[in-house]
Design an enzyme around this catalytic site. Structure first.
Site, PDB file in Angstrom:
ATOM      1  N   GLU A   1      12.027  14.169  -1.503  1.00 33.93           N
ATOM      2  CA  GLU A   1      12.197  14.168  -2.947  1.00 33.93           C
ATOM      3  C   GLU A   1      11.054  14.875  -3.651  1.00 33.93           C
ATOM      4  O   GLU A   1       9.931  14.954  -3.146  1.00 33.93           O
ATOM      5  CB  GLU A   1      12.310  12.744  -3.456  1.00 33.93           C
ATOM      6  CG  GLU A   1      11.051  11.955  -3.189  1.00 33.93           C
ATOM      7  CD  GLU A   1      11.158  10.526  -3.675  1.00 33.93           C
ATOM      8  OE1 GLU A   1      12.247   9.956  -3.588  1.00 33.93           O
ATOM      9  OE2 GLU A   1      10.145  10.010  -4.131  1.00 33.93           O
TER      10      GLU A   1
ATOM     11  N   CYS B   1       5.832   8.620   6.315  1.00 32.85           N
ATOM     12  CA  CYS B   1       4.366   8.616   6.339  1.00 32.85           C
ATOM     13  C   CYS B   1       3.896   7.580   7.344  1.00 32.85           C
ATOM     14  O   CYS B   1       4.417   6.468   7.376  1.00 32.85           O
ATOM     15  CB  CYS B   1       3.809   8.288   4.952  1.00 32.85           C
ATOM     16  SG  CYS B   1       2.002   8.339   4.888  1.00 32.85           S
TER      17      CYS B   1
ATOM     18  N   CYS C   1       0.567   2.141   4.271  1.00 33.64           N
ATOM     19  CA  CYS C   1      -0.067   1.253   3.290  1.00 33.64           C
ATOM     20  C   CYS C   1       0.919   0.142   2.920  1.00 33.64           C
ATOM     21  O   CYS C   1       2.119   0.397   2.776  1.00 33.64           O
ATOM     22  CB  CYS C   1      -0.467   2.033   2.050  1.00 33.64           C
ATOM     23  SG  CYS C   1      -1.562   3.406   2.436  1.00 33.64           S
TER      24      CYS C   1
ATOM     25  N   LEU D   1      -8.183   4.675  -3.336  1.00 34.62           N
ATOM     26  CA  LEU D   1      -9.194   3.712  -2.891  1.00 34.62           C
ATOM     27  C   LEU D   1      -8.602   2.301  -2.831  1.00 34.62           C
ATOM     28  O   LEU D   1      -8.608   1.660  -1.787  1.00 34.62           O
ATOM     29  CB  LEU D   1     -10.405   3.783  -3.840  1.00 34.62           C
ATOM     30  CG  LEU D   1     -11.623   2.953  -3.463  1.00 34.62           C
ATOM     31  CD1 LEU D   1     -12.186   3.367  -2.119  1.00 34.62           C
ATOM     32  CD2 LEU D   1     -12.700   3.060  -4.547  1.00 34.62           C
TER      33      LEU D   1
ATOM     34  N   CYS E   1       6.864   6.890  -5.833  1.00 32.03           N
ATOM     35  CA  CYS E   1       6.717   7.098  -4.394  1.00 32.03           C
ATOM     36  C   CYS E   1       7.853   6.565  -3.494  1.00 32.03           C
ATOM     37  O   CYS E   1       7.983   5.370  -3.265  1.00 32.03           O
ATOM     38  CB  CYS E   1       5.416   6.383  -4.019  1.00 32.03           C
ATOM     39  SG  CYS E   1       4.443   7.146  -2.762  1.00 32.03           S
TER      40      CYS E   1
HETATM   41  N1  SAH Z   1      -0.507   9.727   0.758  1.00 34.16           N
HETATM   42  C1  SAH Z   1      -1.277  10.099  -0.361  1.00 34.16           C
HETATM   43  C2  SAH Z   1      -0.459  10.731  -1.459  1.00 34.16           C
HETATM   44  C3  SAH Z   1       0.868  10.125  -1.750  1.00 34.16           C
HETATM   45  S1  SAH Z   1       0.867   8.526  -2.508  1.00 34.16           S
HETATM   46  C4  SAH Z   1      -2.048   8.917  -0.888  1.00 34.16           C
HETATM   47  O1  SAH Z   1      -1.766   7.798  -0.497  1.00 34.16           O
HETATM   48  O2  SAH Z   1      -2.953   9.134  -1.669  1.00 34.16           O
HETATM   49  C5  SAH Z   1       0.389   8.897  -4.159  1.00 34.16           C
HETATM   50  C6  SAH Z   1      -0.151   7.713  -4.930  1.00 34.16           C
HETATM   51  O3  SAH Z   1       0.899   6.782  -5.227  1.00 34.16           O
HETATM   52  C7  SAH Z   1      -1.232   6.972  -4.156  1.00 34.16           C
HETATM   53  O4  SAH Z   1      -2.359   6.680  -4.934  1.00 34.16           O
HETATM   54  C8  SAH Z   1      -0.492   5.728  -3.762  1.00 34.16           C
HETATM   55  O5  SAH Z   1      -1.390   4.738  -3.476  1.00 34.16           O
HETATM   56  C9  SAH Z   1       0.401   5.481  -4.966  1.00 34.16           C
HETATM   57  N2  SAH Z   1       1.470   4.493  -4.733  1.00 34.16           N
HETATM   58  C10 SAH Z   1       2.131   4.245  -3.592  1.00 34.16           C
HETATM   59  N3  SAH Z   1       2.987   3.222  -3.748  1.00 34.16           N
HETATM   60  C11 SAH Z   1       2.874   2.831  -5.037  1.00 34.16           C
HETATM   61  C12 SAH Z   1       3.481   1.806  -5.803  1.00 34.16           C
HETATM   62  N4  SAH Z   1       4.401   1.009  -5.287  1.00 34.16           N
HETATM   63  N5  SAH Z   1       3.103   1.651  -7.090  1.00 34.16           N
HETATM   64  C13 SAH Z   1       2.174   2.478  -7.634  1.00 34.16           C
HETATM   65  N6  SAH Z   1       1.569   3.462  -6.966  1.00 34.16           N
HETATM   66  C14 SAH Z   1       1.904   3.640  -5.669  1.00 34.16           C
HETATM   67 FE1  SF4 Z   2       1.437   7.185   2.968  1.00 36.69          FE
HETATM   68 FE2  SF4 Z   2       2.237   5.768   0.862  1.00 36.69          FE
HETATM   69 FE3  SF4 Z   2      -0.102   5.223   2.007  1.00 36.69          FE
HETATM   70 FE4  SF4 Z   2       0.182   7.491   0.601  1.00 36.69          FE
HETATM   71  S1  SF4 Z   2       0.308   5.399  -0.215  1.00 36.69           S
HETATM   72  S2  SF4 Z   2      -0.765   7.249   2.609  1.00 36.69           S
HETATM   73  S3  SF4 Z   2       2.324   7.978   1.068  1.00 36.69           S
HETATM   74  S4  SF4 Z   2       1.915   4.984   2.974  1.00 36.69           S
END
Ligand code: SAH
Ligand code: SF4
Length: 353
Positions: A90, A110, A114, A218, A339
């Protein structure tokens, strides 16, 4: 399967032309056709026949199919794209006062996993090629061209599904293509790359000094908490991660953005704000903390969004400590433009993985 010509940087395209025995200036003509005239078929490349035929043997322009397009009330548009091998990714267009911004995906799924992220529930199937990432920008640019208002993609956020630094070489080629002044000319200061914190790649990125903005996800101010919500912290704990950030700031003399999702009663307490201010004390003049209200994305993920009072209290502590900070505004929440969601829903519907 031929790959997309969008994956070639200007230098690589020039090499293609010269290795085939044609003058380097042909690369410029092809580049103009792709990024200024924005043709959609190799047949329409405005270059001499032999060069076009040679390139057409090896490349196509588009490898993706637009599967679903959803528009939100605020003008956000989400594109669900089908890749040549049947996977879905997407891309999101956001319309801001200051320009048109596109959020791109860099991997199918991914592996960082997380705990708060829907993308992490979908194991990585593969990396996207540089061409597949550029194609996302071009899909949106073609959409804007069809709207006929002369809009151009002016900003990029590399914040879709995937960990960009886990696909480093393709990421860099993508960045070289979109920032190239002869083509899309998207200014590096208008491009933001977000990483979950692969410290070794942060050093590499700093050394390349592309003038592109970096954001670090972070999300916690100490190892115990960070490991709990982001398992990547085991591989790159804060005593490895923070020196890489300091190196980045010193080497590039650019500001670093810290992204911090506020998860109710998990990482949003006043003591966490104080600890965060301590952690970045020595680089706070070169930092910006982006507080992100958690988006409840999936019934399998148990976190809750912090209350507005807790968000403000967290913000106030950072401000008092002299930290530059702000709360991120949201776009397209009525179409799940955060995301990973649209893709995971479709996957469920289709019974795929
Ligand atoms: N993998 C990279 C970039 C993609 S995620 C990373 O983690 O930085 C982009 C941003 O969206 C990141 O800061 C991530 O922590 C945030 N994100 C992921 N899931 C989310 C959610 N459910 N609510 C708000 N932000 C979210
Ligand atoms: Fe991967 Fe989502 Fe973590 Fe970014 S926030 S590294 S997209 S699992």
């Amino acid at each position: 399967m031929k790959s997309s010509i969008y994956g070639l940087t200007f230098d690589q395209l020039t090499n293609e032309c010269t290795e085939a025995g044609y003058g380097a200036f042909h690369a410029r003509q092809v580049w103009d056709s792709l990024y200024i005239d924005r043709v959609k078929s190799m047949d329409d490349l405005n270059v001499r026949d032999e060069v076009r035929d040679y390139l057409t043997e090896k490349y196509v322009i588009s490898t993706q199919e637009l599967f679903v397009k959803q528009e939100a009330g605020d003008g956000t548009v989400k594109f669900l794209l089908k890749l040549h091998d049947g996977h879905y990714i997407e891309t999101v267009l956001m319309r801001h006062k200051y320009g048109r911004s596109v959020c791109v995906t860099t991997q199918v799924g991914c592996n960082i996993g997380c705990s708060f992220c829907a993308s992490g529930l979908l194991k990585k199937t593969r990396d996207l090629t540089a061409g597949e990432v550029v194609e996302q920008i071009m899909t949106v640019q073609h959409f804007l061209d069809e709207e006929g208002e002369g809009d151009r993609v002016s900003h990029i956020v590399v914040m879709g599904i995937g960990e960009p630094f886990d696909n480093f070489d393709n990421l860099v080629d993508f960045l070289l293509v979109v920032k190239d002044e002869r083509g899309l000319a998207i200014a590096p200061r208008k491009i933001n790359v977000s990483t979950s914190g692969l410290a070794d790649k942060i050093y590499k990125f700093a050394d390349l000094d592309l003038r592109i903005n970096l954001a670090l996800s972070l999300h916690a101010p100490n190892d115990e908490l960070r490991t709990r919500i982001m398992k990547i912290n085991r591989a790159f704990p804060l005593d490895k991660l923070m020196p890489s950030i300091r190196y980045y700031v010193e080497k590039t003399n650019k500001r670093i953005t810290f992204e911090y999702i506020l998860l109710s009663k998990v990482n949003d307490l006043p003591e966490h704000a104080e600890e965060l201010a301590d952690l970045i004390e020595d680089i706070k003049d070169k930092s910006y903390v982006n507080l992100i209200p958690y988006n409840p994305v999936n019934e399998h993920i148990q976190y809750e969004r912090s209350t507005p009072e807790d968000i403000m209290a967290f913000y106030d502590i950072l401000k008092k400590r002299g930290v530059n900070t702000g709360v991120r505004l949201e776009h397209g929440t009525d179409i799940d433009a955060a995301c990973g969601q649209l893709r995971s829903k479709h996957m469920n519907v289709e019974g795929a993985k």
